[in-house]
Design an enzyme around this catalytic site. Structure first.
Site, PDB file in Angstrom:
ATOM      1  N   ASP A 160      23.580  22.529  54.220  1.00  0.00           N
ATOM      2  CA  ASP A 160      24.263  21.656  53.365  1.00  0.00           C
ATOM      3  C   ASP A 160      23.956  19.950  53.205  1.00  0.00           C
ATOM      4  O   ASP A 160      23.666  19.448  54.262  1.00  0.00           O
ATOM      5  CB  ASP A 160      25.793  21.537  53.907  1.00  0.00           C
ATOM      6  CG  ASP A 160      26.654  20.606  53.068  1.00  0.00           C
ATOM      7  OD1 ASP A 160      27.262  21.163  52.078  1.00  0.00           O
ATOM      8  OD2 ASP A 160      27.316  19.802  53.645  1.00  0.00           O
ATOM      9  N   GLU A 192      20.917  22.708  50.069  1.00  0.00           N
ATOM     10  CA  GLU A 192      21.464  22.092  49.019  1.00  0.00           C
ATOM     11  C   GLU A 192      21.004  20.539  49.039  1.00  0.00           C
ATOM     12  O   GLU A 192      20.975  19.936  49.866  1.00  0.00           O
ATOM     13  CB  GLU A 192      23.034  22.049  49.361  1.00  0.00           C
ATOM     14  CG  GLU A 192      23.684  21.375  48.217  1.00  0.00           C
ATOM     15  CD  GLU A 192      25.144  21.049  48.569  1.00  0.00           C
ATOM     16  OE1 GLU A 192      25.927  21.025  47.632  1.00  0.00           O
ATOM     17  OE2 GLU A 192      25.375  20.911  49.695  1.00  0.00           O
TER      18      GLU A 192
END
Length: 589
Positions: A251, A288
């Site tokens: 993330d 990401e």
């Protein structure tokens, strides 16, 4: 032997408890001699039985603290930890050799809202649906322990523990085992850039955070500290080693502030590759990042970090604008004629170009040698839906015809396509932002902050759901009964046909992005009123989003491989009706 890193403590004790919470004994820990991860380690000769409750007491406090590496939190993140022996599970996947990311179709899901029960065991019952859909990789939103009963998962505070309301670590092992039995790889979303606002006791143990250095979500992780770096890397490897996970989605890696000579992502990729060789199966690391920096996915030999892939928000933005016509905020630049062209042919739209949203030039070009599958592309995901004011999916605004076009664009793109749960049947249920903070003040602050954020963007506060309202969580559950409705069943059949077509036509998984050529007409039209010809080798993806039928040229021997509406195809011409798409190419030999 039990160990804990607690350099901020002058005294550390371990407390063993009964299941009811009564103290069995307190045992003093002693400082560890020369630990490989540096000073500040404490140890004791304690053998914990599987499931036994325990916690730590720091200095002279009698306040129990969970183990920073707790594998289980049966009573929540503020309670005692419980020992978990990962080796007890009798794995049935000894023949599992893994799945590479090349040629994959990823399916992103949230355990808490995927099924009515919201557990790992109930999710197993829906895995056959994913097999029939043509999915190869299941990506789970974060499952690490967070405060409360439901949450997106990005506010986790104990990264080594599986959320108990999902079933805990044993249920997680059962889920991975069941997925592998069906030929499905598992990717776990992990969050290493911040910790949640409640239940984070790590700073009492040591300098896990950089005090006063914040990112969007809270204090930054202290990557200058070797023990913290190892805490992260060992956690990542544990998912793949002890839980047999096939990869991780990392993330918001742009929020990892690392000033060390070797970036932690590079170190993680090196260690993951070594584990992959040891386990003899591929392990994928997917980042990401909003940096549009190809360094993440370039080989280490070429100066990159050597990650497997990264998400492409640019592809999402270009497709979203083309389908919906929305051009507010960060969508503004993607109204350009060449938006779909650039993300299809070169990967990034902002590859050094000016970003009006950021007020500066942004990103860098992806070398032509990088295979297209290293970019994960999607028309919908948890962020792009859940971070809208009402959590509305494309199905809330697009016609069934345009939803079908979205399916074609997603599953014929040069990247690795990813679907968000329910997308495949045009789920009508929203996916909203929801929390369940037990602390009234934190819950109120979360709700007020969310509403104020959208009010600044011009939204009526009355239309923004309260994330603390249990109905926000309830509304976000998939309604599996929708599959029986004709319109939903028709869209699902299209998705199944598209994944099958990807397997049948090598052009649609060709990693060479230089063999993708996109033509857009008419120039200057509104972004949701254009026609596209996307040539992928000998196959052509034809899309008509204009207000009238559009005629396309085709090669002499082309046949219609798939279409979302009835088309006219005579000789070298094909006419597409309004809001439709088709894939044409030579017949299979």
């Amino acid at each position: 032997m039990i160990e804990v890193w607690a350099p901020r403590a002058e005294r550390v004790r371990i407390r063993r408890l009964t299941d009811a919470g009564a103290t069995v004994e307190d045992r003093e820990l002693t400082r560890s001699p020369a630990h490989p991860d540096g000073d500040g380690w404490w140890q004791a000769e304690v053998d914990l039985a599987d499931g036994e409750r325990y916690g730590f007491l720091l200095d002279d406090s009698d306040d129990l603290r969970p183990d920073p590496r707790s594998p289980r939190q049966p009573d929540g993140v503020h309670g005692a930890s419980a020992a978990f022996d990962a080796s007890v599970h009798d794995w049935n996947d000894t023949a599992w050799t893994g799945r590479p990311l090349a040629g994959a179709v990823i399916y992103e899901l949230h355990i808490g809202t995927y099924t009515p029960d919201g557990t790992l065991d109930s999710a197993i019952e829906r895995l056959d649906h994913l097999v029939d859909l043509g999915v190869t990789h299941v990506e789970l939103l974060p499952v690490n322990a967070f405060n409360g009963e439901w949450n997106w998962g990005y506010d986790g505070v104990l990264w080594y523990a599986v959320q108990e309301s999902y079933g805990g670590p044993a249920a997680y092992q059962r889920f991975v085992d069941a997925a592998h039995a069906r030929g499905l790889a598992v990717i776990q979303d992990v969050v290493y850039n911040h910790l949640g606002p409640s239940g984070n006791y790590l700073p009492e143990f040591g300098p896990y955070l950089r005090d006063g250095d914040r990112n969007t979500w809270g204090d930054s992780i202290n990557l200058d500290e070797p023990a913290v770096r190892e805490y992260i890397i060992e956690n990542a490897l544990r998912w793949m080693r002890d839980f047999h996970v096939d990869g991780l989605r990392l993330d918001a890696v742009h929020a990892l502030r690392d000033e060390q000579p070797s970036h932690i992502l590079r170190e993680l990729a090196q260690r993951s590759d070594a584990l992959s060789a040891q386990l003899n199966r591929p392990l994928s690391l997917i980042a990401e990042s909003d940096l549009n920096d190809p360094t993440l996915i370039l080989p280490r030999e070429a100066g990159g970090f050597g990650l497997t892939a990264q998400w492409s928000d640019d592809w999402h933005h270009a497709a979203h604008v083309a389908l919906t016509g929305e051009v507010e905020g960060y969508y503004a630049d993607f109204a350009a004629d060449d938006a779909v062209v650039k993300v299809s042919e070169r990967g990034f739209f902002h590859d050094g170009s000016y970003s009006s949203f950021r007020g500066r030039r942004h990103g860098g070009p992806i070398p032509a040698t990088v295979p297209g599958w290293r970019l994960v592309t999607f028309a919908q995901d948890h962020d792009q839906i859940g971070n809208r004011a009402a959590g509305d999916r494309l199905s809330a605004t697009l016609s069934p015809e345009r939803l079908a076009v979205a399916a074609v664009l997603t599953l014929t793109a040069p990247g690795t396509p990813m679907l968000f749960m329910g997308e495949e049947w045009g789920a009508s249920t929203p996916w909203q932002f929801f929390t369940s903070h037990p602390e009234p003040e934190l819950g109120r602050a979360t709700a007020e902050g969310r509403i104020a954020e959208f009010a600044r963007m011009g939204w009526d506060p009355a239309t923004v759901p309260d994330p603390q309202d249990p109905d926000a969580f309830a509304r976000s559950h998939l309604d599996w009964a929708e599959l029986d409705a004709p319109a939903h069943a028709e869209l699902l059949a299209l998705y199944r046909s598209l994944t099958a077509l990807r397997r049948e036509r090598p052009e649609l998984t060709d990693p060479d992005m230089t063999r993708t050529v996109v033509t857009v007409t008419p120039a200057g039209a509104e972004p949701d009123a254009r026609a596209y010809r996307i040539d992928r080798g000998a196959c052509s993806v034809l899309v008509n989003l204009t207000a009238a039928p559009v005629e396309f040229d085709t090669i002499a021997d082309a046949v219609v491989l798939l279409s979302t509406a009835e088309v006219q195809h005579t000789g070298k011409r094909l006419t597409l009706p309004v809001d439709s798409a088709a894939v044409v190419g030579p017949p299979l030999a």
